[in-house]
Design a protein around this motif. Structure first.
Motif, short mmCIF file in Angstrom:
data_model
loop_
_atom_site.label_atom_id
_atom_site.label_comp_id
_atom_site.label_asym_id
_atom_site.label_seq_id
_atom_site.Cartn_x
_atom_site.Cartn_y
_atom_site.Cartn_z
N THR A 9 -67.16 -95.36 37.37
CA THR A 9 -67.94 -93.94 38.26
C THR A 9 -66.35 -93.28 38.68
N VAL A 12 -56.89 -94.87 44.50
CA VAL A 12 -57.04 -95.10 44.95
C VAL A 12 -56.87 -95.77 46.24
N ILE A 13 -56.53 -97.13 46.01
CA ILE A 13 -55.94 -98.25 46.39
C ILE A 13 -54.68 -97.90 47.64
N MET A 17 -68.13 -94.20 54.95
CA MET A 17 -69.00 -95.99 54.63
C MET A 17 -67.72 -96.47 53.26
C1 HEM Z 1 -58.17 -105.31 47.60
C2 HEM Z 1 -58.90 -104.31 48.21
C3 HEM Z 1 -59.42 -103.83 48.01
C4 HEM Z 1 -59.43 -102.84 47.15
C5 HEM Z 1 -58.95 -103.22 45.55
C6 HEM Z 1 -59.91 -101.67 46.88
C7 HEM Z 1 -60.52 -100.82 46.25
C8 HEM Z 1 -61.60 -99.07 46.19
C9 HEM Z 1 -62.31 -98.38 45.46
C10 HEM Z 1 -61.34 -98.45 44.06
C11 HEM Z 1 -62.10 -97.22 46.11
C12 HEM Z 1 -62.57 -96.60 45.57
C13 HEM Z 1 -64.63 -96.06 45.62
C14 HEM Z 1 -65.16 -95.17 45.29
O1 HEM Z 1 -64.51 -93.92 45.01
O2 HEM Z 1 -66.14 -94.83 44.13
C15 HEM Z 1 -62.56 -98.10 47.53
C16 HEM Z 1 -62.60 -97.16 48.27
C17 HEM Z 1 -63.46 -97.53 49.62
N1 HEM Z 1 -62.57 -98.83 50.04
FE1 HEM Z 1 -61.58 -100.45 49.11
N2 HEM Z 1 -60.42 -101.46 48.35
C18 HEM Z 1 -60.08 -102.85 49.05
C19 HEM Z 1 -59.85 -102.75 50.55
C20 HEM Z 1 -60.73 -102.12 51.56
C21 HEM Z 1 -60.49 -102.36 52.97
C22 HEM Z 1 -60.10 -103.62 53.63
C23 HEM Z 1 -61.39 -101.41 53.43
C24 HEM Z 1 -61.84 -101.42 54.74
C25 HEM Z 1 -61.54 -102.18 55.58
C26 HEM Z 1 -62.55 -100.50 52.62
C27 HEM Z 1 -62.24 -99.29 53.09
C28 HEM Z 1 -63.07 -98.90 51.34
C29 HEM Z 1 -63.83 -97.58 51.94
C30 HEM Z 1 -64.19 -96.60 53.46
C31 HEM Z 1 -63.46 -96.65 51.16
C32 HEM Z 1 -64.61 -95.16 50.68
C33 HEM Z 1 -63.09 -94.04 50.60
C34 HEM Z 1 -64.24 -92.81 50.36
O3 HEM Z 1 -65.08 -92.41 50.20
O4 HEM Z 1 -62.90 -91.57 50.49
N3 HEM Z 1 -61.22 -101.11 51.02
N4 HEM Z 1 -61.76 -98.60 47.64
#
Ligand code: HEM
Length: 134
Positions: free
Chosen positions: A82, A97-98, A72
């Motif tokens: 966090t 992570v990004i 999710m």
């Molecule tokens: C500029 C675009 C994006 C940025 C800056 C970004 C940033 C982040 C960050 C900082 C987290 C970690 C959050 C945490 O652990 O509390 C995260 C997790 C996540 N992001 Fe992104 N994200 C971006 C785009 C996307 C896109 C396009 C998708 C999917 C279509 C996505 C799906 C996810 C998912 C599923 C997680 C959770 C991963 C896990 O639980 O291990 N993100 N994102």
């Protein structure tokens, strides 16, 4: 699938009343007075690995019907408060992570990696403003 929540079992939408919480007082409202939550998430599950990037495909516990590389979206609301990041909390930086976004997140990851140092810094600086106010 059997055992998972089915749309026909949901009679009423979930309602969250944030209007009385101190933390949400500063949030904008729409013309009906409803609080607009800057969630920065889509509340959906995504495949987070591909052949090149599989760092987030490391879940050890299998859930029924959900592959171990599907998660999710972690909402970015409050993300600055966090760390560490990822579902196993094993990634210490936002940059890390990004860069770990494969699969459905790959396009965003590539755009970030291919951006200039200055633009990457701006993105991280923006994410660092997303704090949970106590
Ligand atoms: C500029 C675009 C994006 C940025 C800056 C970004 C940033 C982040 C960050 C900082 C987290 C970690 C959050 C945490 O652990 O509390 C995260 C997790 C996540 N992001 Fe992104 N994200 C971006 C785009 C996307 C896109 C396009 C998708 C999917 C279509 C996505 C799906 C996810 C998912 C599923 C997680 C959770 C991963 C896990 O639980 O291990 N993100 N994102």
């Amino acid at each position: 699938m059997a055992g998972t929540l089915n749309v026909t079992q949901v009679k009423e939408p979930a309602v969250y009343d944030l209007s009385q919480r101190d933390r949400t007082k500063k949030l904008k409202r729409n013309d009906k007075g409803q609080v607009l939550v800057p969630l920065f998430g889509d509340l959906k599950r995504h495949t987070m690995t591909d052949n090149d990037i599989d760092q987030l495909g490391n879940e050890l516990i299998a859930q029924r019907f959900v592959d171990r590389n599907i998660f999710m979206t972690a909402e970015l609301w409050g993300v600055a408060s966090t760390p560490p990041y990822g579902h196993r909390n094993d990634i210490t930086t936002m940059d890390g992570v990004i860069r770990a976004h494969g699969g459905d997140g790959r396009k965003a990851c590539d755009a970030y990696v291919n951006a200039s140092d200055e633009d990457r810094s701006k993105i991280i600086a923006f994410l660092k403003t997303l704090e949970i106010e106590q």
